[in-house]
Scaffold this motif. Structure first.
Motif, PDB file in Angstrom:
ATOM      1  N   TYR A 206       5.624   4.564   7.885  1.00 14.75           N
ATOM      2  CA  TYR A 206       7.070   4.490   7.639  1.00 14.75           C
ATOM      3  C   TYR A 206       7.806   5.385   8.627  1.00 14.75           C
ATOM      4  CZ  TYR A 206      11.391   3.950   4.956  1.00 14.75           C
ATOM      5  OH  TYR A 206      12.668   3.626   4.572  1.00 14.75           O
ATOM      6  N   GLY A 207       7.247   6.569   8.858  1.00 14.82           N
ATOM      7  CA  GLY A 207       7.860   7.504   9.800  1.00 14.82           C
ATOM      8  C   GLY A 207       7.873   6.956  11.215  1.00 14.82           C
TER       9      GLY A 207
ATOM     10  N   PRO B 195       0.842  -1.192   0.000  1.00  8.00           N
ATOM     11  CA  PRO B 195       0.000   0.000   0.000  1.00  8.00           C
ATOM     12  C   PRO B 195       0.877   1.242   0.000  1.00  8.00           C
ATOM     13  CG  PRO B 195      -0.741  -1.585   1.643  1.00  8.00           C
ATOM     14  CD  PRO B 195       0.576  -2.074   1.120  1.00  8.00           C
ATOM     15  N   ALA B 196       0.410   2.299  -0.660  1.00  9.42           N
ATOM     16  CA  ALA B 196       1.214   3.510  -0.815  1.00  9.42           C
ATOM     17  C   ALA B 196       1.645   4.095   0.528  1.00  9.42           C
ATOM     18  CB  ALA B 196       0.422   4.545  -1.608  1.00  9.42           C
ATOM     19  N   LYS B 197       0.780   3.965   1.547  1.00  8.40           N
ATOM     20  CA  LYS B 197       1.059   4.609   2.829  1.00  8.40           C
ATOM     21  C   LYS B 197       2.256   3.982   3.562  1.00  8.40           C
ATOM     22  CE  LYS B 197      -2.193   1.901   5.611  1.00  8.40           C
ATOM     23  NZ  LYS B 197      -3.327   1.959   6.548  1.00  8.40           N
ATOM     24  N   THR B 198       2.640   2.753   3.193  1.00  9.05           N
ATOM     25  CA  THR B 198       3.764   2.117   3.876  1.00  9.05           C
ATOM     26  C   THR B 198       5.066   2.285   3.093  1.00  9.05           C
ATOM     27  OG1 THR B 198       3.322  -0.008   2.801  1.00  9.05           O
ATOM     28  CG2 THR B 198       2.280   0.376   4.942  1.00  9.05           C
TER      29      THR B 198
END
Length: 203
Positions: free
Chosen positions: A95-96, A69-72
């Protein structure tokens, strides 16, 4: 991990899981329709096992190599740059969050972020019994004196938190979580921003 073969071997009927001995015993006495049904199942199962590729194609509804998924995914340098002065944005990004946690682990001071994560998970619980169980676990792991991962909160905050534990609710740890968030914002975030881990993200 996902093992399609565990589904391939499961027939549509519950009869085949019976011990082989019981199936063989008195087989001749079974009605003709039962024997025909058993042969039909055996035939279908044999066909399915001979064609594992087609079976797998039918069972797995997603591509062989699903994209993350893009958010990870790793953030852009512009996105990571926004974390410099905003811990909230940093923690909202998966990720942050992992990057920040890795940094704190390298400093042997991960108890604050782990407490914050535990509080976030706690607030998602709906069942009162589960909530009480989780609240007790958080208290024993992070709040009580000499706890394995005791966080640095003042006496007043600890006192309020202990009173809240009498009747656990979604806001039981709100004050303590806010204190730890502020501590990380003032103390941990500036050090993280100066670290190699973060500097690599904004290149």
């Amino acid at each position: 991990s996902f093992f399609p073969h565990s589904f391939c071997l499961a027939p549509r009927t519950g009869h085949l899981h019976q011990p082989t001995g019981k199936m063989c015993k008195g087989l001749a006495a079974l009605p003709h329709t039962c024997l025909e049904r058993a042969k039909e199942i055996k035939s279908k199962l044999g066909t399915l096992l001979q064609k594992p590729d087609s079976a797998i194609d039918l069972i797995i509804p997603y591509p062989e190599k699903p994209e993350k998924p893009a958010k990870t995914q790793k953030p852009s340098p512009e996105e990571a740059w926004q974390w410099r002065n905003c811990l909230e944005k940093l923690l909202q990004n998966p990720y942050g969050l992992n990057s920040f946690r890795t940094f704190l682990q390298s400093e042997f001071s991960e108890e604050n972020i782990e407490f914050w994560i535990a509080c976030e998970d706690y607030k998602k619980i709906k069942l009162p019994a589960k909530m009480a169980e989780k609240a007790k676990k958080i208290y024993e792991e992070f709040i009580q004196s000499e706890a394995p991962k005791e966080v640095n909160i003042d006496h007043f905050t600890k006192s309020v938190t202990m009173k809240n534990l009498v009747e656990p609710s979604t806001s039981t740890f709100d004050l303590a979580q806010k204190r730890i968030f502020t501590l990380m914002e003032k103390d941990s975030l500036p050090r993280y921003v100066r670290s190699d881990i973060y500097q690599e993200l904004i290149k």
